[in-house]
Design a protein around this motif. Structure first.
Motif, PDB file in Angstrom:
ATOM      1  N   ASN A 116      17.085  -0.439   7.605  1.00  0.00           N
ATOM      2  CA  ASN A 116      17.539  -1.402   9.156  1.00  0.00           C
ATOM      3  C   ASN A 116      18.860  -1.535   9.200  1.00  0.00           C
ATOM      4  N   ARG A 117      20.186  -0.695   8.467  1.00  0.00           N
ATOM      5  CA  ARG A 117      21.083  -1.402   8.141  1.00  0.00           C
ATOM      6  C   ARG A 117      22.193  -0.529   8.367  1.00  0.00           C
ATOM      7  N   VAL A 118      23.414  -1.390   8.326  1.00  0.00           N
ATOM      8  CA  VAL A 118      24.641   0.313   8.044  1.00  0.00           C
ATOM      9  C   VAL A 118      25.346   0.147   6.922  1.00  0.00           C
ATOM     10  N   ALA A 119      25.387   1.093   6.842  1.00  0.00           N
ATOM     11  CA  ALA A 119      26.445   1.091   5.640  1.00  0.00           C
ATOM     12  C   ALA A 119      27.342   1.961   5.216  1.00  0.00           C
ATOM     13  N   VAL A 171      30.826   4.319   2.714  1.00  0.00           N
ATOM     14  CA  VAL A 171      31.236   4.769   1.041  1.00  0.00           C
ATOM     15  C   VAL A 171      32.239   5.332   1.951  1.00  0.00           C
ATOM     16  N   GLN A 172      33.265   5.170   0.978  1.00  0.00           N
ATOM     17  CA  GLN A 172      34.375   5.450   1.569  1.00  0.00           C
ATOM     18  C   GLN A 172      35.426   4.666  -0.529  1.00  0.00           C
ATOM     19  N   LEU A 173      36.048   5.846  -0.446  1.00  0.00           N
ATOM     20  CA  LEU A 173      36.049   6.796  -1.787  1.00  0.00           C
ATOM     21  C   LEU A 173      36.977   6.141  -2.429  1.00  0.00           C
ATOM     22  N   LYS A 174      38.374   5.918  -1.423  1.00  0.00           N
ATOM     23  CA  LYS A 174      39.179   4.459  -1.408  1.00  0.00           C
ATOM     24  C   LYS A 174      39.377   3.316  -1.713  1.00  0.00           C
ATOM     25  N   PRO A 175      40.141   2.482  -3.072  1.00  0.00           N
ATOM     26  CA  PRO A 175      39.563   0.901  -3.268  1.00  0.00           C
ATOM     27  C   PRO A 175      39.942   0.093  -1.723  1.00  0.00           C
ATOM     28  N   HIS A 176      40.486   0.066  -0.691  1.00  0.00           N
ATOM     29  CA  HIS A 176      40.414  -0.972  -0.195  1.00  0.00           C
ATOM     30  C   HIS A 176      39.398  -0.833   0.844  1.00  0.00           C
ATOM     31  N   ALA A 177      38.630   0.397   0.374  1.00  0.00           N
ATOM     32  CA  ALA A 177      37.650   0.568   1.829  1.00  0.00           C
ATOM     33  C   ALA A 177      36.332   1.073   0.871  1.00  0.00           C
ATOM     34  N   ALA A 178      36.127  -0.193  -0.444  1.00  0.00           N
ATOM     35  CA  ALA A 178      34.427  -0.050  -0.338  1.00  0.00           C
ATOM     36  C   ALA A 178      33.866   0.403   0.405  1.00  0.00           C
ATOM     37  N   GLY A 179      32.404   0.308  -0.358  1.00  0.00           N
ATOM     38  CA  GLY A 179      30.746   0.611   0.685  1.00  0.00           C
ATOM     39  C   GLY A 179      30.829  -1.002   0.959  1.00  0.00           C
ATOM     40  N   VAL A 180      30.185  -0.211   2.614  1.00  0.00           N
ATOM     41  CA  VAL A 180      30.050  -2.353   2.819  1.00  0.00           C
ATOM     42  C   VAL A 180      28.724  -1.735   3.375  1.00  0.00           C
ATOM     43  N   ALA A 181      27.888  -2.905   3.450  1.00  0.00           N
ATOM     44  CA  ALA A 181      26.764  -2.583   4.282  1.00  0.00           C
ATOM     45  C   ALA A 181      26.163  -3.735   4.711  1.00  0.00           C
TER      46      ALA A 181
END
Length: 660
Positions: free
Chosen positions: A645-648, A650-660
């Motif tokens: 029940n959440r949004v996540a 995965v970005q490999l670039k350093p400035h776009a790290a995973g957001v949960a």
């Protein structure tokens, strides 16, 4: 469900250029929205070139966001709120209103037509906000264009329709009978065909046909089709009420109440709704320069209705369906009189020729000059023409050459009448396109003999045209069948969402556009949480119902240009063109909340359902479309790991790290 009109006839009407159609910026908008690679930015640029449409669009967007929300002030925000289909339809409706405010049909009340149509648009949108049977912004356009068939007939046949309107005496059933007799189609049939040709969905075209024809929807009570048809019927009754004179209002109010009761509106709800519709109608009327006037409150009208004598409560404008005997129509084609057009400047000669032909059993029309002859040829559709070689305003040869350049003119059997039958006259006449030649004064017996000879050729033309019409009809049926087969092959039958095959093709297209134009492209991977437990506990029927309702909730939270597809089981995927990672995360969160807040029910069972979402956006590390899907799937896996029940993302670039 709306009966189709003759395909070739409709194509002929379109080709004539007289059928009401969008123009200017509206035409550019409709063409742009039909392109697969059209973006919101491109559409906004086109819309900004028409300041009047900008104002109408923003007002429409503000009308559906609800009270207490930040007002819409930009074209881009309005496009996001409304979506491409609604913007396209609004452009169409407003264009017709701007370009067809008046016309040549003297018996057609253009002012009343547009005043009624505008009120029907506002009423349909307002009612739909309560019934939720369709997108309110799209039903606004449906209400505005619901009776477009009447406008089309008035535009195509101004003189004939004036006579028909006079003979009908405001009786809908009589009007439909006369239209079918004279034009071989009713305004309801033509209107439904036009709406379908403009790309409106079948649900809308069927409802518009029922409303215009004044008939009940054949679908079961409570179905989406029936509810939308009843919504249009209520809008029609409100339109009749608001445009009626004071003595007529009490009786019409009872019909409004009856139409409202079919949608489960009590008097208090109907009063609030009607007063709001009138206020909005007056506001839109001022914006569009359409007649709209303030009316007494609904409760005041209700008191007047209660104090007046009872009247029948049968809804107005709902005559029984007129059945057309197709066999009789076909026989009438075979037995019809041969149509002959007499074109002659000398009134005495013209009268004698007409009398001779009438006595011979022919259907005759006459014209005294070339201009009238050209007009009559297009209206009367003669099989044969007797053409005087010397007319007052034009040479017969010049008129004949002009007619032969038209599709109708090429099939007319033309007999030229010259002062003599000399060799020079014959050569000039045949070079211009004549089929035969008669010398003046015309011998009646010779005239009838030539007409009989020409009749055989006219009959041959008629048979050929019938064969062509059958071929066009079969081709149209085949095209419809192919389109339905394609829809079946590309749609998920359970959720009515596109399937994996459709999504794969669309993803390839959007990826190519994004790479070529350096545009953003995002993807959402969605999965229903604990769906296996729902299936195991309650059975597959409940599981299927849950999936259908979850799909509906997802669609309700997406923008007009987003695409959702079911890729299998309880998995869905959403494609978001022109959307960067931040906006995609916002979109995914909006979808998650929509599913969480949805009232999922199956029979007496009520469930709370949630989804997990993975988000990915095209960047330097995402090399192809498959990589985009894999990245979104990784985000979905992270969302599941973090508790569902959440949004996540995965970005490999350093400035776009995973957001949960």
């Amino acid at each position: 469900m709306a009966p189709p009109i003759d395909v070739s006839r409709f194509e002929q009407l379109k080709a004539s250029g007289d059928l009401p159609s969008p123009k200017g910026v509206a035409l550019a908008i409709m063409r742009l929205t039909q392109q697969d690679d059209a973006s919101m930015a491109d559409l906004a640029r086109v819309i900004r070139s028409d300041p009047a449409f900008v104002g109408r669009l923003i007002k429409a967007a503000n009308g559906i966001i609800g009270y207490g929300r930040r007002p819409i002030a930009s074209v881009q925000d309005a496009l996001t709120i409304l979506g491409l289909p609604a913007v396209r339809n609004m452009a169409l409706g407003f264009s017709l209103l701007s370009h067809y405010r008046s016309g040549a049909c003297e018996g057609f009340d253009y002012t009343r037509y547009w005043s009624f149509s505008l009120l029907a648009a506002v009423a349909t949108q307002t009612v739909t906000l309560r019934t939720r049977v369709a997108a309110p912004d799209e039903t606004y356009c449906l209400g505005l264009l619901g009776r477009v068939g009447e406008l089309a007939l008035a535009t195509l046949y101004p003189h004939d329709y004036t006579k028909i309107l006079g003979d009908a005496r405001h009786e809908p059933q009589r009007l439909a009978e006369l239209e079918a007799k004279v034009f071989a189609m009713t305004n309801a049939e033509l209107g439904a065909a036009m709406l379908a040709d403009w790309g409106l969905p079948r649900l809308f075209t069927d409802a518009a046909y029922c409303m215009a024809a004044g008939i009940e929807c054949p679908q079961p009570e409570g179905s989406r089709d029936a509810t939308l048809t009843q919504t249009l019927m209520l809008a029609r009754q409100l339109g009749d009420l608001c445009l009626a004179s004071e003595p007529e209002r009490p009786a019409l109010l009872r019909r409004v109440r009856l139409a409202g009761s079919r949608l489960s509106f009590d008097d208090e709800t109907l009063a609030t709704l009607s007063d709001g519709v009138v206020a909005e109608w007056v506001e839109w009327g001022s914006l569009l320069n359409v007649h709209a006037e303030k009316l007494p409150p609904f409760e005041h009208l209700a008191r007047e209705a209660e104090s007046s004598s009872p009247v029948p409560t049968e809804p107005a404008g709902e005559p029984p369906v007129t059945e057309v005997n197709e066999g009789a129509v076909e026989d009438a084609h075979h037995e019809r009189f041969l149509r002959v057009l007499v074109v002659e400047s000398d009134a005495a000669v013209r009268s004698n020729l007409k009398q001779t032909l009438l006595e011979g059993g022919y259907d005759v029309a006459e014209a005294g000059d070339g201009y009238m002859a050209a007009e009559m040829a297009l209206d009367f559709h003669p099989d044969m023409m007797l053409l005087g070689w010397k007319l007052l305003d034009i040479q017969g040869g010049e008129l004949l050459r002009t007619l032969r350049k038209t599709r109708i003119g090429r099939s007319i059997y033309v007999v030229v009448m010259g002062e003599d039958a000399s060799e020079e006259t014959a050569i000039a006449a045949f070079d211009a396109g004549a089929d035969d030649l008669l010398a003046k004064p015309v011998n009646p017996r010779l005239l009838l003999a030539k007409i009989r000879a020409g009749r055989r050729l006219a009959a041959l033309h008629y048979e050929i045209e019938r064969d062509r019409e059958e071929i066009r009809h079969f081709a149209a049926e085949l095209a419809v069948s192919n389109r339905r087969l394609q829809e079946v092959a590309l749609m998920d039958p359970l959720t009515a969402c596109p399937n994996r095959r459709f999504f794969t093709d669309r993803l390839a297209q959007e990826w190519a556009v994004a790479v070529r134009s350096s545009r953003a492209l995002s993807c959402l991977m969605l999965d229903v949480d604990n769906f296996k437990a729902i299936n195991d506990t309650y059975g597959h029927d409940v599981g299927d119902s849950v999936l259908r309702q979850v799909a509906a909730a997802i669609r309700s939270a997406l923008r007009g240009h987003d695409l959702v597809a079911r890729t299998g089981g309880d998995e869905f995927v959403v494609l978001c063109p022109d959307t960067a990672i931040e906006a995609a995360m916002t979109c995914a969160e909006r979808v998650r909340r929509a599913v969480e807040d949805a009232q999922i029910s199956s029979g007496l069972l009520h469930l709370k359902v949630s989804i997990s979402a993975g988000v990915a956006s095209r960047d330097q590390s995402v090399v192809d479309a498959d990589s985009l899907l894999k990245r979104a799937d990784q985000g979905l896996y992270r969302a599941k790991q973090d508790g569902r029940n959440r949004v996540a993302a995965v970005q490999l670039k350093p400035h776009a790290a995973g957001v949960a």
